[in-house]
Write a protein that holds these residues in place. Structure first.
Motif, short mmCIF file in Angstrom:
data_model
loop_
_atom_site.label_atom_id
_atom_site.label_comp_id
_atom_site.label_asym_id
_atom_site.label_seq_id
_atom_site.Cartn_x
_atom_site.Cartn_y
_atom_site.Cartn_z
N ILE A 90 -101.24 -15.04 53.38
CA ILE A 90 -100.12 -15.05 54.32
C ILE A 90 -99.67 -16.48 54.57
O ILE A 90 -100.44 -17.34 54.96
N ALA A 91 -98.40 -16.74 54.31
CA ALA A 91 -97.85 -18.09 54.46
C ALA A 91 -96.36 -18.06 54.17
O ALA A 91 -95.83 -17.05 53.69
N VAL A 92 -95.72 -19.17 54.44
CA VAL A 92 -94.36 -19.39 53.95
C VAL A 92 -94.48 -20.09 52.60
O VAL A 92 -95.17 -21.13 52.51
N TYR A 93 -93.85 -19.55 51.61
CA TYR A 93 -93.93 -20.10 50.26
C TYR A 93 -92.64 -20.86 49.96
O TYR A 93 -91.53 -20.35 50.14
N PHE A 94 -92.83 -22.08 49.48
CA PHE A 94 -91.71 -22.98 49.21
C PHE A 94 -91.60 -23.27 47.72
O PHE A 94 -92.60 -23.62 47.08
N CYS A 95 -90.39 -23.16 47.22
CA CYS A 95 -90.12 -23.57 45.86
C CYS A 95 -89.97 -25.09 45.82
O CYS A 95 -89.39 -25.69 46.75
N ASN A 96 -90.47 -25.68 44.77
CA ASN A 96 -90.41 -27.14 44.62
C ASN A 96 -89.93 -27.49 43.21
O ASN A 96 -90.28 -26.83 42.25
N ALA A 97 -89.14 -28.54 43.13
CA ALA A 97 -88.71 -29.02 41.82
C ALA A 97 -88.72 -30.54 41.82
O ALA A 97 -88.27 -31.18 42.78
N TRP A 98 -89.23 -31.09 40.76
CA TRP A 98 -89.21 -32.55 40.54
C TRP A 98 -88.10 -32.79 39.54
O TRP A 98 -88.20 -32.44 38.37
N LEU A 99 -87.00 -33.34 40.04
CA LEU A 99 -85.83 -33.42 39.19
C LEU A 99 -85.02 -34.68 39.45
O LEU A 99 -85.22 -35.37 40.46
N THR A 100 -84.13 -34.96 38.51
CA THR A 100 -83.18 -36.05 38.66
C THR A 100 -81.77 -35.45 38.71
O THR A 100 -81.46 -34.51 37.98
N GLU A 101 -80.97 -36.03 39.57
CA GLU A 101 -79.61 -35.54 39.77
C GLU A 101 -78.65 -36.69 39.57
O GLU A 101 -78.81 -37.74 40.21
N PHE A 102 -77.66 -36.51 38.71
CA PHE A 102 -76.66 -37.54 38.42
C PHE A 102 -77.31 -38.87 38.00
O PHE A 102 -76.82 -39.94 38.34
N GLY A 103 -78.41 -38.79 37.31
CA GLY A 103 -79.07 -39.99 36.80
C GLY A 103 -79.87 -40.78 37.81
O GLY A 103 -80.38 -41.86 37.50
N THR A 104 -80.00 -40.27 39.02
CA THR A 104 -80.81 -40.95 40.03
C THR A 104 -82.30 -40.77 39.72
O THR A 104 -82.66 -39.91 38.92
N PRO A 105 -83.17 -41.55 40.34
CA PRO A 105 -84.62 -41.38 40.08
C PRO A 105 -85.10 -39.98 40.42
O PRO A 105 -84.58 -39.33 41.34
N TYR A 106 -86.09 -39.54 39.69
CA TYR A 106 -86.70 -38.24 39.96
C TYR A 106 -87.26 -38.22 41.39
O TYR A 106 -87.83 -39.20 41.87
N ARG A 107 -87.08 -37.08 42.03
CA ARG A 107 -87.68 -36.90 43.36
C ARG A 107 -87.89 -35.41 43.60
O ARG A 107 -87.42 -34.58 42.84
N ASN A 108 -88.60 -35.11 44.68
CA ASN A 108 -88.88 -33.73 45.03
C ASN A 108 -87.71 -33.07 45.76
O ASN A 108 -87.10 -33.68 46.64
N TYR A 109 -87.45 -31.84 45.37
CA TYR A 109 -86.50 -31.00 46.08
C TYR A 109 -87.26 -29.75 46.55
O TYR A 109 -88.18 -29.28 45.87
N TRP A 110 -86.82 -29.23 47.69
CA TRP A 110 -87.51 -28.08 48.28
C TRP A 110 -86.53 -26.97 48.63
O TRP A 110 -85.40 -27.24 49.06
#
Length: 120
Positions: A90-110
């Motif tokens: 039992i928990a809240v489940y979060f999707c995560n992605a390590w990505l780059t957008e418009f050539g910016t450095p990779y970072r976490n998105y939630w």
């Protein structure tokens, strides 16, 4: 900005199954790693499973043999098949992605999270 949209949470009886899905949408982005984390009140968010571009997977010990992560790179989508669920899941489940957008450095998105509840 890239958005992660989760679906598939809900209520299930102990021993049952749920399937979580997460799709990324936006413009000019490239995803390296996608995964799922979970969090319960008063505790830190913890990794459940993750999958890299090439298909390499990593699972938390507490879900090995019960959960399976999969990914569709063409659709920028990641799924989590959860079997043999118990009340400790039992928990809240979060999707995560390590990505780059418009050539910016990779970072976490939630994503915003989806609730998983298991009844005993």
């Amino acid at each position: 900005q890239v958005q992660l949209l989760e679906s598939g949470g809900g209520l299930v009886q102990a021993g049952g199954s749920l399937r979580l899905s997460c799709a990324a949408s936006g413009y000019e982005f490239n995803i390296n790693r996608m995964g799922w984390y979970r969090q319960v009140p008063g505790k830190q968010r913890e990794l459940v499973a993750q999958i890299e571009n090439g298909g390499k997977t990593d699972y938390a010990d507490f879900v090995k043999g019960r959960f399976t992560i999969s990914r569709d790179n063409a659709k920028n989508r990641v799924d989590l098949q959860m079997n043999s669920l118990n009340v400790e899941d039992i928990a809240v489940y979060f999707c995560n992605a390590w990505l780059t957008e418009f050539g910016t450095p990779y970072r976490n998105y939630w994503g915003r999270g989806t609730q998983v509840t298991v009844s005993s």
